[in-house]
Write an enzyme that holds these catalytic residues in place. Structure first.
Site, PDB file in Angstrom:
ATOM      1  N   TYR A  26       0.839  -1.196   0.000  1.00 50.31           N
ATOM      2  CA  TYR A  26       0.000   0.000   0.000  1.00 50.31           C
ATOM      3  C   TYR A  26       0.871   1.242   0.000  1.00 50.31           C
ATOM      4  O   TYR A  26       2.038   1.207   0.402  1.00 50.31           O
ATOM      5  CB  TYR A  26      -0.986   0.001   1.177  1.00 50.31           C
ATOM      6  CG  TYR A  26      -0.517   0.699   2.435  1.00 50.31           C
ATOM      7  CD1 TYR A  26      -0.748   2.066   2.620  1.00 50.31           C
ATOM      8  CD2 TYR A  26       0.130   0.005   3.453  1.00 50.31           C
ATOM      9  CE1 TYR A  26      -0.346   2.708   3.773  1.00 50.31           C
ATOM     10  CE2 TYR A  26       0.540   0.639   4.606  1.00 50.31           C
ATOM     11  CZ  TYR A  26       0.302   1.992   4.771  1.00 50.31           C
ATOM     12  OH  TYR A  26       0.712   2.630   5.910  1.00 50.31           O
TER      13      TYR A  26
ATOM     14  N   LYS B 127       4.397   0.164   2.365  1.00 51.37           N
ATOM     15  CA  LYS B 127       4.696  -1.161   2.910  1.00 51.37           C
ATOM     16  C   LYS B 127       4.286  -2.251   1.933  1.00 51.37           C
ATOM     17  O   LYS B 127       3.406  -2.060   1.087  1.00 51.37           O
ATOM     18  CB  LYS B 127       3.978  -1.363   4.246  1.00 51.37           C
ATOM     19  CG  LYS B 127       4.464  -0.440   5.356  1.00 51.37           C
ATOM     20  CD  LYS B 127       3.710  -0.681   6.654  1.00 51.37           C
ATOM     21  CE  LYS B 127       4.307   0.136   7.798  1.00 51.37           C
ATOM     22  NZ  LYS B 127       4.112   1.579   7.587  1.00 51.37           N
TER      23      LYS B 127
ATOM     24  N   PHE C 163      -2.864   0.640  13.023  1.00 52.38           N
ATOM     25  CA  PHE C 163      -2.833  -0.649  12.329  1.00 52.38           C
ATOM     26  C   PHE C 163      -1.413  -1.033  11.916  1.00 52.38           C
ATOM     27  O   PHE C 163      -0.973  -2.171  12.111  1.00 52.38           O
ATOM     28  CB  PHE C 163      -3.749  -0.583  11.108  1.00 52.38           C
ATOM     29  CG  PHE C 163      -3.759  -1.823  10.262  1.00 52.38           C
ATOM     30  CD1 PHE C 163      -4.681  -2.825  10.496  1.00 52.38           C
ATOM     31  CD2 PHE C 163      -2.858  -1.971   9.202  1.00 52.38           C
ATOM     32  CE1 PHE C 163      -4.704  -3.969   9.699  1.00 52.38           C
ATOM     33  CE2 PHE C 163      -2.863  -3.103   8.408  1.00 52.38           C
ATOM     34  CZ  PHE C 163      -3.793  -4.108   8.651  1.00 52.38           C
ATOM     35  N   ASP C 164      -0.668  -0.088  11.328  1.00 52.45           N
ATOM     36  CA  ASP C 164       0.695  -0.364  10.856  1.00 52.45           C
ATOM     37  C   ASP C 164       1.609  -0.818  11.985  1.00 52.45           C
ATOM     38  O   ASP C 164       2.318  -1.823  11.875  1.00 52.45           O
ATOM     39  CB  ASP C 164       1.296   0.898  10.227  1.00 52.45           C
ATOM     40  CG  ASP C 164       0.585   1.321   8.962  1.00 52.45           C
ATOM     41  OD1 ASP C 164      -0.651   1.461   9.000  1.00 52.45           O
ATOM     42  OD2 ASP C 164       1.266   1.522   7.947  1.00 52.45           O
ATOM     43  N   THR C 165       1.599  -0.039  13.071  1.00 52.96           N
ATOM     44  CA  THR C 165       2.468  -0.361  14.206  1.00 52.96           C
ATOM     45  C   THR C 165       2.122  -1.713  14.786  1.00 52.96           C
ATOM     46  O   THR C 165       3.011  -2.536  15.073  1.00 52.96           O
ATOM     47  CB  THR C 165       2.335   0.717  15.302  1.00 52.96           C
ATOM     48  OG1 THR C 165       2.699   1.988  14.763  1.00 52.96           O
ATOM     49  CG2 THR C 165       3.236   0.402  16.483  1.00 52.96           C
TER      50      THR C 165
END
Length: 405
Positions: free
Chosen positions: A110, A181, A202-204
């Site tokens: 993304y 990512k 969400f990413d972390t």
């Protein structure tokens, strides 16, 4: 001998040499009618011209109330390899979860709709995953070779937040929230079952869970320019992230963050390679541990003796053990057990130190006062030395264990 130049090798393939790995690049959008058309057209042109793997673009609208969705549908009709989806739940995490869960591609990725990250980093990002070298790859704005232009406030908040992840969670990555990512689809799906956040955290959460479960996260330095029309609300996002970190730390410490995932394991490439046997590896670890243990005993004694002049045996012992335990655990994490990264390490190390404290305090209190200070110090140091030998097994099999639930 043929001296002709070799043809350019094809990119390595994920899983099988029968075909190239396919990539699905998701663009999560919320009220982005201004930025979306330029983003998709620019990205599609770049991929057509300079991206060597099969690709598709998925526009993921998560609750827009402006003209974003009609524009997304029109772009999907304009380009064969562009697809558009819409969900009613807001949040970048919700958009990625929905898109990645249903993607037909081998690799999901993304990027942010503002294209703040330079697209030249896209293939290096995906190549780390497509080659099988890593399960997840991320862009980083904090590497020495990265080039960024952003406000001082975002710079300070970003560096502070990522420092918290490194020193609080032992994270091995440097930039958790860069919107750039990629991941193996078969790996990221079981991880997402454990991810609870649907927003910016969400990413972390995904990255910390990945490292917690033994996956390799590869970093690519990127060129990044801040878009001042960003939808990120820095202060609110930071507060939500702190809440998420507290929740995730509890989940990891209670053993609920384990995921069964397929990850690559190192194997010798040379057919005649001689690999160190487990016994030799254990001996090398014990040698390193023993050297650190000797220094820890000396440090413990040097701390205990002066404190004992002012404090009771139990209090002096507690202070000496806490300080020595921090140094000992970190040294063994770095040099004996190979920089194992897991948050439960700190909880387990604390439990081990509490046991050591109870036994050494019992030993020092068992010495009668008339025996003198030398006997008291001798008793506590002897007990500490004995427990240091036992400590190796506890660290190796429990605290720094690489086994994941």
């Amino acid at each position: 001998m043929d001296t002709r130049a070799a043809t350019k090798p094809a990119p390595r393939v994920l899983g099988t040499a029968a075909r190239l790995a396919s990539v699905d690049i998701v663009i999560p959008v919320l009220n982005e009618e201004r930025a979306l058309p330029g983003c998709v057209r620019t990205l599609a042109a770049f991929l057509d011209d300079r991206f060597p793997l099969p690709w598709r673009i998925t526009i993921m609208d998560n609750g827009s109330t402006d003209a974003t969705w009609p524009l997304a549908a029109a772009l999907a009709g304009e380009f064969d390899q562009v697809h558009a989806r819409r969900i009613d739940v807001r949040g970048r995490g919700a958009a990625l979860r929905a898109a990645w869960r249903d993607s037909p591609a081998d690799i999901v990725a993304y990027m942010d709709v503002d294209l703040s990250t330079d697209l030249d980093a896209l293939f290096p990002l995906v190549a780390a995953v497509a080659s099988g070298h890593s399960e997840i790859a991320i862009g980083t704005r904090l590497a020495h070779s990265a080039r960024t232009r952003r406000s001082l406030r975002r710079e300070v908040v970003s560096r502070s937040y990522n420092a918290l992840l490194r020193y609080g969670f032992g994270a091995g990555f440097s930039d958790a929230q860069c919107g750039f990512k990629a991941a193996r689809t078969d790996v990221v799906r079981p991880l997402m079952d454990k991810v609870e956040d649907n927003g910016w955290f969400f990413d972390t959460e995904l990255l910390l869970l990945a490292e917690h479960n033994g996956l390799r996260v590869h970093e690519v330095p990127v060129d990044w320019i801040e878009d001042i029309d960003s939808r990120v609300r820095v202060v609110r996002t930071a507060a939500d992230d702190l809440k998420g970190l507290a929740r995730l730390a509890w989940s990891m410490s209670t053993g609920r963050a384990g995921v069964r995932v397929s990850r690559s394991e190192p194997v010798p490439r040379h057919p005649d390679a001689v690999v160190a046997r487990p016994r030799a590896v254990t001996l090398a670890r014990f040698t390193s541990f023993a050297a650190i243990g000797v220094l820890s005993v000396i440090l413990f004694t040097l701390i205990y003796l002066p404190l004992r002049a002012f404090w009771s045996p139990a209090t002096a012992n507690l202070a000496a053990l806490v300080l020595t335990g921090i140094v000992n655990t970190e040294a063994n994490r770095r040099w004996t057990f190979g920089r194992v990264r897991r948050s439960t390490m700190h909880v387990r190390a604390t439990a081990l130190s509490a046991t050591t404290y109870a036994l050494t305090t019992a030993a020092v209190l068992a010495v009668p006062p008339e025996a003198g200070r030398a006997a008291e110090v001798g008793a506590v140091v002897a007990t500490y030395c004995l427990l240091t030998v036992i400590r190796f097994t506890a660290l190796d099999r429990w605290v720094f264990s690489r086994t994941r639930g």
